[in-house]
Design a protein around this motif. Structure first.
Motif, PDB file in Angstrom:
ATOM      1  N   TRP A   1      16.672  62.533  42.132  1.00 43.68           N
ATOM      2  CA  TRP A   1      16.261  61.247  42.701  1.00 43.68           C
ATOM      3  C   TRP A   1      15.220  60.622  41.801  1.00 43.68           C
ATOM      4  O   TRP A   1      14.292  61.308  41.348  1.00 43.68           O
ATOM      5  N   THR A   2      15.363  59.355  41.516  1.00 47.82           N
ATOM      6  CA  THR A   2      14.338  58.582  40.825  1.00 47.82           C
ATOM      7  C   THR A   2      14.239  57.227  41.513  1.00 47.82           C
ATOM      8  O   THR A   2      15.256  56.571  41.752  1.00 47.82           O
ATOM      9  N   VAL A   3      13.015  56.849  41.847  1.00 47.02           N
ATOM     10  CA  VAL A   3      12.762  55.559  42.497  1.00 47.02           C
ATOM     11  C   VAL A   3      11.526  54.956  41.837  1.00 47.02           C
ATOM     12  O   VAL A   3      10.514  55.650  41.689  1.00 47.02           O
ATOM     13  N   ALA A   4      11.589  53.708  41.454  1.00 47.97           N
ATOM     14  CA  ALA A   4      10.433  53.026  40.862  1.00 47.97           C
ATOM     15  C   ALA A   4      10.242  51.672  41.525  1.00 47.97           C
ATOM     16  O   ALA A   4      11.091  51.201  42.283  1.00 47.97           O
TER      17      ALA A   4
ATOM     18  N   PRO B   1      23.217  56.069  41.347  1.00 47.76           N
ATOM     19  CA  PRO B   1      21.879  55.873  41.895  1.00 47.76           C
ATOM     20  C   PRO B   1      21.774  56.397  43.322  1.00 47.76           C
ATOM     21  O   PRO B   1      22.777  56.532  44.024  1.00 47.76           O
ATOM     22  N   GLY B   2      20.547  56.658  43.751  1.00 49.12           N
ATOM     23  CA  GLY B   2      20.276  57.131  45.105  1.00 49.12           C
ATOM     24  C   GLY B   2      19.912  58.596  45.105  1.00 49.12           C
ATOM     25  O   GLY B   2      19.822  59.242  44.062  1.00 49.12           O
ATOM     26  N   PHE B   3      19.699  59.132  46.292  1.00 46.99           N
ATOM     27  CA  PHE B   3      19.334  60.540  46.440  1.00 46.99           C
ATOM     28  C   PHE B   3      20.573  61.412  46.325  1.00 46.99           C
ATOM     29  O   PHE B   3      21.613  61.107  46.901  1.00 46.99           O
ATOM     30  N   GLY B   4      20.452  62.503  45.595  1.00 46.52           N
ATOM     31  CA  GLY B   4      21.507  63.516  45.506  1.00 46.52           C
ATOM     32  C   GLY B   4      20.908  64.861  45.877  1.00 46.52           C
ATOM     33  O   GLY B   4      20.011  65.361  45.206  1.00 46.52           O
TER      34      GLY B   4
ATOM     35  N   THR C   1      21.085  59.427  39.225  1.00 50.92           N
ATOM     36  CA  THR C   1      20.810  60.859  39.242  1.00 50.92           C
ATOM     37  C   THR C   1      21.711  61.550  38.231  1.00 50.92           C
ATOM     38  O   THR C   1      22.610  60.933  37.652  1.00 50.92           O
ATOM     39  N   ASP C   2      21.523  62.846  38.047  1.00 45.50           N
ATOM     40  CA  ASP C   2      22.412  63.592  37.164  1.00 45.50           C
ATOM     41  C   ASP C   2      23.785  63.825  37.793  1.00 45.50           C
ATOM     42  O   ASP C   2      24.686  64.342  37.131  1.00 45.50           O
TER      43      ASP C   2
END
Length: 154
Positions: free
Chosen positions: A61-64, A93-96, A88-89
């Motif tokens: 997860w990445t959020v900025a 996009p979004g939570f994994g 994500t990997d």
């Protein structure tokens, strides 16, 4: 006042609840932070597994560009308006959620909130965790983390 990160879904060092495992719920956890330093203009969040057998870990997860007045993300989101979730990997996009290989042993899921000295990082939903990290490197005022553990015993 120290910059801190907490979650009502798990405590630092706990086993990650099933709701946050990819195959069992794939829901982002509740996160709350306090004590941001003076000069904070936005926040960012990452979830990273350093134990993934990739040679470079795994970004979950990445959020900025979370507005400075926000201090919590609820379980399952959504992220605030204007925030950018990166790729994500898993490739989107979004939570994994957590998904370590069966029998690979316990993995650490490090959730980090960053106090950022600019309102907007130059990132898009197509950017990887590495690009988010590169941008955060130059603008982080403080960071706080909590870690959960998960093992797929297969």
């Amino acid at each position: 006042m120290a910059f801190t990160l907490t979650s009502t879904d798990f405590k630092d060092g706990d086993v990650l609840p099933d709701a946050h495992v990819k195959a069992l719920g794939n829901t982002s956890p509740q996160l709350a932070w306090s004590g941001a330093p003076e000069g904070t203009k936005s926040f960012a969040i990452t979830c990273y597994d350093p134990d993934a057998p990739t040679g470079s870990g795994f970004w979950h997860w990445t959020v900025a560009n979370i507005p400075a007045e926000v201090s919590e993300i609820p379980t399952g989101g959504p992220v605030p308006s204007g925030a950018v979730e990166g790729r994500t990997d898993y490739g989107a996009p979004g939570f994994g959620g957590a998904a370590p290989p069966p029998g690979h042993g316990p993995h650490r899921y490090i959730f980090t909130v960053f106090a950022v000295g600019v309102e907007k990082l130059d990132v898009t939903p197509d950017n990887s965790g590495a690009v988010f990290g590169f941008n955060l490197h130059f603008h982080t005022l403080a960071k706080a983390s909590i870690t959960a553990i998960y093992e797929n015993k297969g």
